[in-house]
Design an enzyme around this catalytic site. Sequence first.
Site, mmCIF file in Angstrom:
data_model
loop_
_atom_site.group_PDB
_atom_site.id
_atom_site.type_symbol
_atom_site.label_atom_id
_atom_site.label_comp_id
_atom_site.label_asym_id
_atom_site.label_seq_id
_atom_site.Cartn_x
_atom_site.Cartn_y
_atom_site.Cartn_z
ATOM 1 N N GLY A 1 -84.532 61.373 5.723
ATOM 2 C CA GLY A 1 -83.599 62.053 6.602
ATOM 3 C C GLY A 1 -83.952 63.524 6.737
ATOM 4 O O GLY A 1 -84.733 64.075 5.961
ATOM 5 N N CYS A 2 -83.346 64.165 7.718
ATOM 6 C CA CYS A 2 -83.671 65.565 7.980
ATOM 7 C C CYS A 2 -83.143 66.492 6.883
ATOM 8 O O CYS A 2 -83.884 67.325 6.348
ATOM 9 C CB CYS A 2 -83.127 65.982 9.353
ATOM 10 S SG CYS A 2 -81.393 65.540 9.642
ATOM 11 N N TYR A 3 -81.877 66.349 6.517
ATOM 12 C CA TYR A 3 -81.339 67.159 5.423
ATOM 13 C C TYR A 3 -82.087 66.918 4.109
ATOM 14 O O TYR A 3 -82.424 67.878 3.401
ATOM 15 C CB TYR A 3 -79.848 66.880 5.224
ATOM 16 C CG TYR A 3 -78.915 67.525 6.216
ATOM 17 C CD1 TYR A 3 -78.883 68.906 6.388
ATOM 18 C CD2 TYR A 3 -78.030 66.749 6.965
ATOM 19 C CE1 TYR A 3 -77.995 69.497 7.283
ATOM 20 C CE2 TYR A 3 -77.139 67.337 7.862
ATOM 21 C CZ TYR A 3 -77.126 68.710 8.020
ATOM 22 O OH TYR A 3 -76.253 69.296 8.906
#
Length: 345
Positions: free
Chosen positions: A148-150
């Site tokens: 995921g991005c986070y």
Amino acid sequence: MRAAIIGGTGYSAVELIRLLQHHPYVELETVISHSTAGSEMDSIYPHLTNIIDRPLTALNIDSLSEEVDVIFFATPSGVSKEILPKFLENGLTCIDLSGDFRLKSQTVYEKWYKKSAAEQKHLDSAVYGLSEIYQTAIKEAKLIANPGCYPTATLLALIPVLQHNLIDCDSIIVDAKSGVSGAGRGLSLGSHYSEVNENLKAYKLGKHQHIPEIEQILNQQSGKTSPITFTTHLVPMTRGIMATIYASLNTPVKTGDIIDLYQDYYQDHPFIRICKEGIIPTTKEVYGSNYCDIGVLADERTGRLTIVSVIDNLVKGASGQAIQNLNIMNGWDVQTGLEYIPLYP
């Protein structure tokens, strides 16, 4: 290599199209969308006029398995777990940008995603595609669970100091902020212009689905089971993530020494850039690129370490890292097709 994208109208998909257009070893064969099959791509994204000259197609697993070598799944969570295994059985390389194969526990996935989980055998075989950390495993993988991005911004910032036992695992606080594109292209009140503009909003406190993903990898890296405090915010910009991370230092250490540690740790990884002492990165400095920029401060007064990590959520946080993983899997230079200078201003 012939590639396909499934889930072809989302922001991650269109970013894959942009990046693959200049990849010397990959040809984008087809873009698949269940909801808009038969439509021309430029009717949905006019900026692709005269660039993608083929219509979106419906999914046919058997014919697609014969036409391509690798499939990128840019689908919402809960979709790829149903169709991806069939492509694995047909011998294709699969890179999943959703969250369906990131978590190793079915129970944890179902708790946080509120959906039924993929089969355990596929969760076990999936390689977590944090490119700079799991490069050896990625080389041998057939199924990549793209992070995921986070988690990408957070984990790249924390892993070097965790591995050197410089911080207290129980003290980690992550204050993360994202642009609106992280919410996807679907219409919702939360991403409506008049709700987002000139506004700053914390959301999913204690409930964000990236929490168990981050904790899973931090626990692997530290050998300890420690929860983190993780708070996400929506900011009125299109792209970018800034993760500001706080942790208590186990021993007094100077900022310059921490910077040296990061530079040594990432010296063979061109997409990680460590800021000089006194410099803190901004999201604009990675906009449109596959870079992750990291700045640190070891505060002698408080005994705490502050780490600031920035990425473009659609590139390093999604499509760029997916292509970086494809490069690793094929023994190509990791920068192939990704050598974009950040857009500025």
